[in-house]
Design an enzyme around this catalytic site. Structure first.
Site, mmCIF file in Angstrom:
data_model
loop_
_atom_site.group_PDB
_atom_site.id
_atom_site.type_symbol
_atom_site.label_atom_id
_atom_site.label_comp_id
_atom_site.label_asym_id
_atom_site.label_seq_id
_atom_site.Cartn_x
_atom_site.Cartn_y
_atom_site.Cartn_z
ATOM 1 N N GLU A 101 0.711 -1.295 0.087
ATOM 2 C CA GLU A 101 0.085 -0.062 0.009
ATOM 3 C C GLU A 101 0.924 1.348 0.114
ATOM 4 O O GLU A 101 1.594 1.510 1.057
ATOM 5 C CB GLU A 101 -0.877 0.173 1.377
ATOM 6 N N ASP A 131 -5.440 2.885 -1.290
ATOM 7 C CA ASP A 131 -5.978 3.511 -0.508
ATOM 8 C C ASP A 131 -6.112 5.091 -1.207
ATOM 9 O O ASP A 131 -5.291 5.851 -1.146
ATOM 10 C CB ASP A 131 -5.242 3.916 1.008
ATOM 11 N N GLN A 138 -9.216 1.309 -0.385
ATOM 12 C CA GLN A 138 -9.874 1.754 0.911
ATOM 13 C C GLN A 138 -10.281 3.362 0.907
ATOM 14 O O GLN A 138 -9.673 4.007 -0.144
ATOM 15 C CB GLN A 138 -8.581 1.858 2.119
ATOM 16 N N GLU A 163 -11.909 3.177 6.201
ATOM 17 C CA GLU A 163 -10.824 3.256 6.991
ATOM 18 C C GLU A 163 -10.706 4.790 7.377
ATOM 19 O O GLU A 163 -9.641 5.404 7.021
ATOM 20 C CB GLU A 163 -9.388 2.926 6.364
HETATM 21 O O1 LIG Z 1 -3.871 3.344 5.342
HETATM 22 C C1 LIG Z 1 -3.345 2.752 6.412
HETATM 23 O O2 LIG Z 1 -3.073 3.592 7.351
HETATM 24 C C2 LIG Z 1 -3.465 1.548 6.619
HETATM 25 O O3 LIG Z 1 -4.285 0.964 5.687
HETATM 26 C C3 LIG Z 1 -2.177 0.486 7.130
HETATM 27 O O4 LIG Z 1 -2.315 -0.761 6.725
HETATM 28 C C4 LIG Z 1 -1.278 1.130 7.633
HETATM 29 O O5 LIG Z 1 -1.218 1.987 8.635
HETATM 30 MG MG LIG Z 2 -5.147 2.115 4.104
#
Ligand SMILES: O=C(O)[C@@H](O)C(=O)CO
Ligand SMILES: [Mg+2]
Length: 263
Positions: free
Chosen positions: A143, A178, A206, A242
């Site tokens: 990510e 994300d 996300q 999230e």
């Molecule tokens: O975006 C984020 O913060 C989370 O998806 C993660 O896995 C790391 O903090």
């Molecule tokens: Mg995230």
């Protein structure tokens, strides 16, 4: 409309962690994700999923010493043994939770080291993790995270992540996209989705409002437009919610803020 998953590490702070499964189900969620499950036995978490008719769609592999500021180990030389133990532990939890994907965090680039020199170690660790996970039928995700929230984090841009996934070349290694981080680092979200979703390399999405990381309808992003685009692009995965509810730990705060959620 896409399917939504409640991120239990961030949503429902008004409840103890173990009670957040019930709260998410009561709000109509049928799937959940969270960051780190390791403080609780996997069987207890699986019992919560079963009791409330929920599917686990994502959690993170152990990140190293989080309290000390570590954010994963995959790019860090000298941490290979701990990295491998962490992947095995995550895969054990994934099996008990019937979870099809784990997020493997890259780590913070040490200030005395050059990021590019860490790339071969990172790719080798990911290749190893993907191979172990493939045997268990699990996807490994990476990510890009915005550098305002996580200064020095190894991975911050979508292109970087896709290039790494391509270079490693494992079918079960994918990108966790994300949109909160992507908006802060790069913007142009619709074009980013149009570009990356058709590659088949986006394993999970996300969302959160930008800039405060509150509810998706708080802030600068037009999520209804992006949800329709996800449908148009044929995205069939989950969208992880999230974000930190604006009303924080106020009783009922998370539920009261779900007006944005398409039912
Ligand atoms: O975006 C984020 O913060 C989370 O998806 C993660 O896995 C790391 O903090
Ligand atoms: Mg995230």
């Amino acid at each position: 409309m896409p399917q939504f998953a409640a991120n239990l590490s961030m949503l429902y702070p008004e409840h103890a962690f173990i009670d957040r499964f019930a709260a998410a189900a009561a709000d109509g969620f049928s799937a959940v994700e969270f960051l780190f499950p390791y403080a609780l036995p996997a069987a207890d978490l699986a019992a919560q999923l079963q009791a409330h008719g929920l599917r686990q769609v994502l959690f993170n592999a152990p990140p190293g010493d989080w309290e000390a500021g570590e954010r994963g180990m995959a790019c860090l030389p000298g941490r290979e043994a701990e990295f491998r133990d962490g992947i095995q532990r995550a895969l054990d939890y994934a099996q008990t939770l019937a979870c099809p994907r784990i997020h493997v965090m890259a780590g913070i680039v040490p200030t005395d080291q050059d990021r590019d020199k860490l790339l071969p170690r990172y790719e080798a660790n990911l290749a190893w993790a993907a191979e172990q996970a493939a045997a268990a039928g699990v996807d490994v995700l990476i990510e890009p995270i915005n550098s305002r929230d996580m200064p020095g984090y190894f991975l911050s841009r979508q292109d970087q992540a896709h290039a790494i996934v391509q270079a490693v070349g494992a079918a079960n290694l994918k990108v966790q996209m994300d949109l909160y981080h992507c908006q802060i680092m790069e913007g142009d979200l619709a074009m980013q989705l149009r570009r990356h979703l058709p590659t088949g390399r986006v394993g999970h999405i996300q969302i959160a409002g930008v800039p405060e990381r509150h509810e998706p309808d708080q802030g600068e992003i037009n999520y209804p437009y992006l949800f329709a685009l996800l449908d148009t692009l044929g995205y069939t995965g989950h969208v992880g919610c999230e974000y930190r509810p604006r009303r924080g730990a106020v009783a009922g705060g998370t539920s009261a803020g779900l007006g944005w959620l398409p039912r």
